[in-house]
Design a protein around this motif. Structure first.
Motif, PDB file in Angstrom:
ATOM      1  N   ASP A   7       2.655  12.119   2.445  1.00  0.00           N
ATOM      2  CA  ASP A   7       2.606  10.892   1.647  1.00  0.00           C
ATOM      3  C   ASP A   7       1.637   9.868   2.225  1.00  0.00           C
ATOM      4  OD1 ASP A   7       4.381  10.523   3.798  1.00  0.00           O
ATOM      5  OD2 ASP A   7       5.563   9.029   2.720  1.00  0.00           O
ATOM      6  N   LYS A   8       1.511   9.819   3.533  1.00  0.00           N
ATOM      7  CA  LYS A   8       0.567   8.887   4.165  1.00  0.00           C
ATOM      8  C   LYS A   8      -0.870   9.351   3.955  1.00  0.00           C
ATOM      9  CE  LYS A   8       3.619   6.070   5.670  1.00  0.00           C
ATOM     10  NZ  LYS A   8       3.775   4.785   5.013  1.00  0.00           N
TER      11      LYS A   8
ATOM     12  N   CYS B 262      -3.813   9.807  -7.482  1.00  0.00           N
ATOM     13  CA  CYS B 262      -2.388   9.494  -7.637  1.00  0.00           C
ATOM     14  C   CYS B 262      -1.964   9.349  -9.089  1.00  0.00           C
ATOM     15  CB  CYS B 262      -2.036   8.253  -6.829  1.00  0.00           C
ATOM     16  SG  CYS B 262      -1.996   8.607  -5.072  1.00  0.00           S
TER      17      CYS B 262
ATOM     18  N   GLU C 286       0.808  -1.213   0.000  1.00  0.00           N
ATOM     19  CA  GLU C 286       0.000   0.000   0.000  1.00  0.00           C
ATOM     20  C   GLU C 286       0.845   1.269   0.000  1.00  0.00           C
ATOM     21  OE1 GLU C 286      -3.449   0.287  -0.146  1.00  0.00           O
ATOM     22  OE2 GLU C 286      -3.269  -1.807  -0.673  1.00  0.00           O
ATOM     23  N   CYS C 287       2.140   1.166   0.253  1.00  0.00           N
ATOM     24  CA  CYS C 287       3.013   2.327   0.308  1.00  0.00           C
ATOM     25  C   CYS C 287       3.182   2.917  -1.093  1.00  0.00           C
ATOM     26  CB  CYS C 287       4.377   1.959   0.874  1.00  0.00           C
ATOM     27  SG  CYS C 287       4.312   1.472   2.593  1.00  0.00           S
ATOM     28  N   LEU C 288       3.404   4.215  -1.121  1.00  0.00           N
ATOM     29  CA  LEU C 288       3.599   4.890  -2.402  1.00  0.00           C
ATOM     30  C   LEU C 288       4.964   4.567  -2.974  1.00  0.00           C
ATOM     31  CD1 LEU C 288       2.218   8.446  -1.586  1.00  0.00           C
ATOM     32  CD2 LEU C 288       1.060   6.580  -2.750  1.00  0.00           C
TER      33      LEU C 288
ATOM     34  N   GLU D 254      -1.779   8.290   0.522  1.00  0.00           N
ATOM     35  CA  GLU D 254      -2.097   6.862   0.470  1.00  0.00           C
ATOM     36  C   GLU D 254      -3.561   6.634   0.845  1.00  0.00           C
ATOM     37  OE1 GLU D 254       0.515   4.426   2.842  1.00  0.00           O
ATOM     38  OE2 GLU D 254       2.286   5.309   1.924  1.00  0.00           O
TER      39      GLU D 254
END
Length: 179
Positions: free
Chosen positions: A106-107, A120, A27-29, A110
């Motif tokens: 960034d979170k 995104c 799930e992280c970018l 997400e």
């Protein structure tokens, strides 16, 4: 080897934890993903006063103010999450609440990506450095973009060489050398 109910539970728990960790990593970018989202939210955070950072309503208010100044991809981002009057959806709280908790940009992106994947997919336009680029290596689309950025047209241009000639003619007007 015989499993007792206690050791069996530990093995199942270990597998579940491992799978959860794999899922969270997926799930992280990735690098460069959500660049517009991260960019706009970073701008927003930099504009917030220290007393405003913990209040999600003040964050939403500041975001709407920021959206009035945005253009192109940033404006599209504002539209997607509800920062503009004409926005079709309103998921501002999905951005403002995590920000008020101190979550990094960034979170937050997400989380927004889970609500709307289009967020995104937005990218900043790449600028063309006309001082160093060989115009003959650019695509016609890129040449048209240069003219469009200058608010110029190339009437009757069909061939790539005609677009290049028009840009070369207009270069002195739009690209003055620094003294």
């Amino acid at each position: 080897m015989q499993f007792t109910s206690n050791s069996w539970s530990l093995h199942v728990l270990a597998i579940v934890l491992y799978l959860t960790q794999l899922w969270q990593m997926s799930e992280c970018l990735r690098e460069g993903q959500c660049e517009v989202c991260v960019g706009v939210i970073t701008k927003l955070v930099n504009r917030l006063e220290s007393d405003e950072k913990a209040d999600h309503l003040k964050i939403e208010e500041k975001f709407k103010e920021l959206c009035l100044e945005t253009k192109k991809a940033e404006n599209r981002f504002c539209y997607y999450i509800g920062g503009l009057e004409e926005s079709a959806t309103k998921i501002l709280s999905e951005m403002s609440r995590p920000l008020s908790w101190g979550l990094p940009a960034d979170k937050v992106c997400e989380k927004l990506m889970k609500k709307d994947s289009q967020i995104c997919e937005l990218r900043y336009e790449k600028t063309i450095d006309l001082k160093s680029v060989d115009l003959k290596k650019l695509r016609v689309r890129d040449l048209k973009k240069v003219l469009n950025d200058w608010d110029e047209v190339c009437d009757g241009c069909i061939e790539k060489s005609e677009f290049i000639a028009r840009i070369e003619l207009l270069k002195p007007k739009y690209m003055r050398e620094e003294l």
